[in-house]
Enzyme design. Structure first.
Site: not given
Ligand SMILES: NC(=O)c1ccc[n+]([C@@H]2O[C@H](COP(=O)([O-])OP(=O)(O)OC[C@H]3O[C@@H](n4cnc5c(N)ncnc54)[C@H](OP(=O)(O)O)[C@@H]3O)[C@@H](O)[C@H]2O)c1
Length: 178
Positions: A141, A154
């Site tokens: 990120s 975070y």
């Molecule tokens: N969104 C942004 O703006 C952004 C920006 C930069 C980087 N990122 C990074 O990109 C990645 C994905 O982000 P996102 O926005 O797509 O996240 P998200 O929509 O919140 O999805 C999180 C995912 O992680 C899974 N998860 C959460 N806790 C878990 C656990 N204990 N065990 C197994 N699976 C788990 C969730 O599924 P379940 O709840 O079914 O387990 C879901 O599939 C992350 O690493 C985030 O830090 C995101």
């Protein structure tokens, strides 16, 4: 590595970025072992993706439990051709002023964003290392490059996972192949 030669474990497959990654990789011919906790959401994603050039399998698992990591490792062991990539994409955030964020939230952020990728990488390393080429991708990120108010835990977790990736890159052959 060419995408059609990759067979990847994708964590956080049901989230926003996970679904987008799954769609793009599937279209490019990548084999996918999709994982998250919500099995129904995983099934819906697999149905949406449809048949591909390689297998699409799923495993519902909580990466914060040893049992969950073992479930993913067992599914990876059964994956046709063997997995040769791990994409640590699952993530968690709970924004708020640091003094007001609960202790359990801080622990969950560090556990999902840092400890789970370390545990899963370590568990799958023997399987990845026996492939001619393999890779581990940690989704970072911009908050792993800058400190940003309201996101201290975070940011700390993402800085740390960036350091993990650097250590893998500079490390020995057992932590870097291909
Ligand atoms: N969104 C942004 O703006 C952004 C920006 C930069 C980087 N990122 C990074 O990109 C990645 C994905 O982000 P996102 O926005 O797509 O996240 P998200 O929509 O919140 O999805 C999180 C995912 O992680 C899974 N998860 C959460 N806790 C878990 C656990 N204990 N065990 C197994 N699976 C788990 C969730 O599924 P379940 O709840 O079914 O387990 C879901 O599939 C992350 O690493 C985030 O830090 C995101």
């Amino acid at each position: 590595m060419q995408l059609e030669r990759i067979r990847a474990v994708l964590t956080g497959a049901t989230g926003g970025i996970g679904r987008a990654l799954a769609r793009r990789l599937h279209a490019a011919g990548t084999g996918l072992l999709l994982t998250a906790r919500d099995e129904q959401a995983l099934r819906a994603l697999r149905d949406e993706l449809g048949p591909g050039r390689q297998a699409v399998e799923l495993v519902a698992a909580d990466l914060l439990s040893a049992e969950g990591v073992t479930r993913v490792a067992d599914a990876a062991a059964r994956f046709p051709g063997g997995i040769n990539a791990l994409i640590n994409n699952a993530g968690h955030n709970s924004p708020g002023l640091f003094g007001q964020v609960g202790a359990a939230d801080i622990e969950a952020i560090v556990a999902v964003n840092l400890v789970a990728p370390m545990r899963l990488s370590r568990t799958l390393l023997p399987r990845l290392s026996c492939q001619p080429r393999s890779l581990i991708v940690n989704i970072g990120s911009v908050f792993g490059l800058i400190g940003y108010p309201g996101n201290a835990a975070y940011c700390a977790s993402k800085f740390a996972v960036a350091a993990l990736g650097l250590a893998f890159q500079l490390g020995n052959a057992s932590s870097r192949r291909g």
